[in-house]
Design a protein around this motif. Structure first.
Motif, PDB file in Angstrom:
ATOM      1  N   UNK A 164     -13.780  11.629   1.610  1.00 37.16           N
ATOM      2  CA  UNK A 164     -13.153  10.600   2.449  1.00 37.16           C
ATOM      3  C   UNK A 164     -11.904  10.076   1.745  1.00 37.16           C
ATOM      4  N   UNK A 165     -10.774  10.225   2.392  1.00 35.74           N
ATOM      5  CA  UNK A 165      -9.522   9.673   1.879  1.00 35.74           C
ATOM      6  C   UNK A 165      -9.327   8.270   2.458  1.00 35.74           C
ATOM      7  N   UNK A 166      -8.897   7.361   1.622  1.00 35.85           N
ATOM      8  CA  UNK A 166      -8.722   5.972   2.040  1.00 35.85           C
ATOM      9  C   UNK A 166      -7.242   5.633   2.076  1.00 35.85           C
ATOM     10  N   UNK A 167      -6.756   5.225   3.253  1.00 42.05           N
ATOM     11  CA  UNK A 167      -5.359   4.813   3.409  1.00 42.05           C
ATOM     12  C   UNK A 167      -5.328   3.301   3.661  1.00 42.05           C
ATOM     13  N   UNK A 168      -4.592   2.581   2.822  1.00 45.49           N
ATOM     14  CA  UNK A 168      -4.489   1.133   2.954  1.00 45.49           C
ATOM     15  C   UNK A 168      -3.099   0.778   3.478  1.00 45.49           C
ATOM     16  N   UNK A 169      -3.069   0.033   4.575  1.00 39.30           N
ATOM     17  CA  UNK A 169      -1.799  -0.396   5.165  1.00 39.30           C
ATOM     18  C   UNK A 169      -1.670  -1.903   5.073  1.00 39.30           C
ATOM     19  N   UNK A 170      -0.428  -2.351   4.971  1.00 42.89           N
ATOM     20  CA  UNK A 170      -0.205  -3.798   4.967  1.00 42.89           C
ATOM     21  C   UNK A 170      -0.521  -4.367   6.338  1.00 42.89           C
ATOM     22  N   UNK A 171      -0.782  -5.648   6.378  1.00 42.21           N
ATOM     23  CA  UNK A 171      -1.186  -6.323   7.599  1.00 42.21           C
ATOM     24  C   UNK A 171       0.037  -6.560   8.487  1.00 42.21           C
ATOM     25  N   UNK A 172       0.146  -5.788   9.567  1.00 39.12           N
ATOM     26  CA  UNK A 172       1.205  -5.989  10.555  1.00 39.12           C
ATOM     27  C   UNK A 172       0.603  -6.766  11.722  1.00 39.12           C
ATOM     28  N   UNK A 173       0.743  -8.080  11.689  1.00 35.96           N
ATOM     29  CA  UNK A 173      -0.006  -8.941  12.591  1.00 35.96           C
ATOM     30  C   UNK A 173       0.216  -8.612  14.064  1.00 35.96           C
ATOM     31  N   UNK A 174       1.449  -8.369  14.454  1.00 37.32           N
ATOM     32  CA  UNK A 174       1.755  -8.192  15.869  1.00 37.32           C
ATOM     33  C   UNK A 174       1.358  -6.821  16.402  1.00 37.32           C
ATOM     34  N   UNK A 175       0.983  -5.893  15.517  1.00 36.36           N
ATOM     35  CA  UNK A 175       0.592  -4.553  15.965  1.00 36.36           C
ATOM     36  C   UNK A 175      -0.896  -4.263  15.760  1.00 36.36           C
ATOM     37  N   UNK A 176      -1.672  -5.255  15.321  1.00 32.04           N
ATOM     38  CA  UNK A 176      -3.065  -4.981  14.970  1.00 32.04           C
ATOM     39  C   UNK A 176      -3.878  -4.498  16.166  1.00 32.04           C
ATOM     40  N   UNK A 177      -3.745  -5.168  17.305  1.00 35.85           N
ATOM     41  CA  UNK A 177      -4.557  -4.793  18.471  1.00 35.85           C
ATOM     42  C   UNK A 177      -4.275  -3.361  18.903  1.00 35.85           C
ATOM     43  N   UNK A 178      -2.997  -2.994  19.006  1.00 42.87           N
ATOM     44  CA  UNK A 178      -2.665  -1.635  19.440  1.00 42.87           C
ATOM     45  C   UNK A 178      -3.034  -0.613  18.374  1.00 42.87           C
ATOM     46  N   UNK A 179      -2.912  -0.979  17.096  1.00 42.62           N
ATOM     47  CA  UNK A 179      -3.260  -0.046  16.025  1.00 42.62           C
ATOM     48  C   UNK A 179      -4.755   0.264  16.027  1.00 42.62           C
ATOM     49  N   UNK A 180      -5.579  -0.737  16.293  1.00 43.56           N
ATOM     50  CA  UNK A 180      -7.025  -0.510  16.384  1.00 43.56           C
ATOM     51  C   UNK A 180      -7.369   0.301  17.624  1.00 43.56           C
ATOM     52  N   UNK A 181      -6.700   0.021  18.725  1.00 45.08           N
ATOM     53  CA  UNK A 181      -6.966   0.726  19.977  1.00 45.08           C
ATOM     54  C   UNK A 181      -6.647   2.210  19.861  1.00 45.08           C
ATOM     55  N   UNK A 182      -5.523   2.530  19.264  1.00 44.51           N
ATOM     56  CA  UNK A 182      -5.090   3.928  19.172  1.00 44.51           C
ATOM     57  C   UNK A 182      -5.741   4.690  18.029  1.00 44.51           C
TER      58      UNK A 182
END
Length: 302
Positions: free
Chosen positions: A126-144
């Motif tokens: 399992x590769x782990x990718x950590x992204x910074x918190x982009x508040x305004x894109x969180x909902x769409x990022x989780x959806x997609x």
């Protein structure tokens, strides 16, 4: 109407039971229904399959040759349905997948090292990718699926998404060890007059988590700097006349001194959040469980 549209699982279970037990009463007991209900389903099956299927005798029923020929097919169908509803066994050693987490640098310090330790030991593929918190894109990022999991303050995450609380954090008021404007103990009124820094992931605003609380106390604070991370906040406070509020798990810091206030500002929950479509994913559930175990141990940050 096709024959397939006229048959359902209840009828298949009745047919399967009668082929095994050859007794309506026993099948009714197994299925938790009345004997009349079994008779009704058998009647429907006879019409759909155009065969008597079972002949009544003094001891029960005897299947017709056609009914007997159906037994391996019925066994296969019911087994396939059972497999469909049984979660796949999670083989951590065999998984090769990238899992993406979005978080602030607080969670990257408090949680990430221990999660990496577990993954390298138990799920090395399992590769782990950590992204910074982009508040305004969180909902769409989780959806997609661009992001699998968000770890953050509830105020920053999309509402109405599944979540779990990992731990409760407290804020500590800090200033540079060289800052002569502050004392070891101060009132809220005094600290509100000191120029302050806030952490605002991705938005760069000057509100901060405690602004409303300071106003409610009657002492609006003077915020002059907004930074996106707590790492930047600690460095800026250490080299300026500013003070700020840092999560307790990021302290102590040799360049900062803690200020005891006459009132404690409210703390906050750190939660994990995901999209509903990932709720039953085996790897996703396992990683969420590991996060709970990590935070339950209440380890200190090195």
């Amino acid at each position: 109407m096709s024959a397939l549209s006229r048959i359902d699982i209840k009828q298949l279970r009745v047919l399967h039971g009668l082929l095994q037990e050859r007794n309506l009463s026993r099948v009714a007991d197994q299925l938790g229904v009345t004997q009349q209900a079994v008779s009704d389903q058998l009647k429907k099956l006879r019409t759909t399959l155009d065969d008597r299927l079972f002949i009544r005798t003094s001891n029960g029923v005897i299947p017709t040759p056609y009914a007997e020929s159906l037994q391996p097919k019925i066994d296969h169908i019911l087994k396939a349905l059972e497999d469909l509803l049984t979660p796949d066994e999670l083989d951590l050693q065999a998984i090769n997948k990238t899992f993406t987490i979005s978080s602030t640098d607080l969670e990257q310090v408090v949680i990430l090292p221990y999660l990496v330790e577990i993954l390298r030991r138990e799920a090395p593929g399992v590769k782990l990718a950590i992204k910074k918190l982009e508040l305004d894109q969180l909902a769409s990022a989780l959806l997609t699926g661009e992001v699998d999991l968000v770890i953050s303050n509830p105020d920053f995450v999309p509402p109405n998404y599944p979540s779990q609380c990992l731990y409760v954090e407290e804020y500590c008021c800090v200033a540079s060890c060289d800052n002569q404007q502050v004392k070891d103990e101060m009132t809220i009124a005094e600290i509100a007059r000191i120029p302050q820094l806030v952490v605002s992931p991705s938005r760069g605003d000057f509100t901060g988590a405690a602004n409303q609380w300071f106003r409610e106390q009657g002492h609006p604070r003077n915020v002059v700097l907004s930074v996106p991370t707590f790492t930047a906040a600690k460095a800026c406070i250490a080299h300026s006349d500013l003070c700020g509020f840092i999560p307790s798990r990021l302290l102590p810091n040799t360049n900062l001194k803690k200020i005891t206030l006459d009132k404690n500002i409210p703390g906050f929950e750190v939660i994990s959040v995901w999209h509903q479509r990932s709720s039953q994913d085996p790897l996703h559930r396992w990683i969420r469980d590991q996060l709970l175990k990590i935070t339950d141990k209440k380890r200190e940050v090195p």
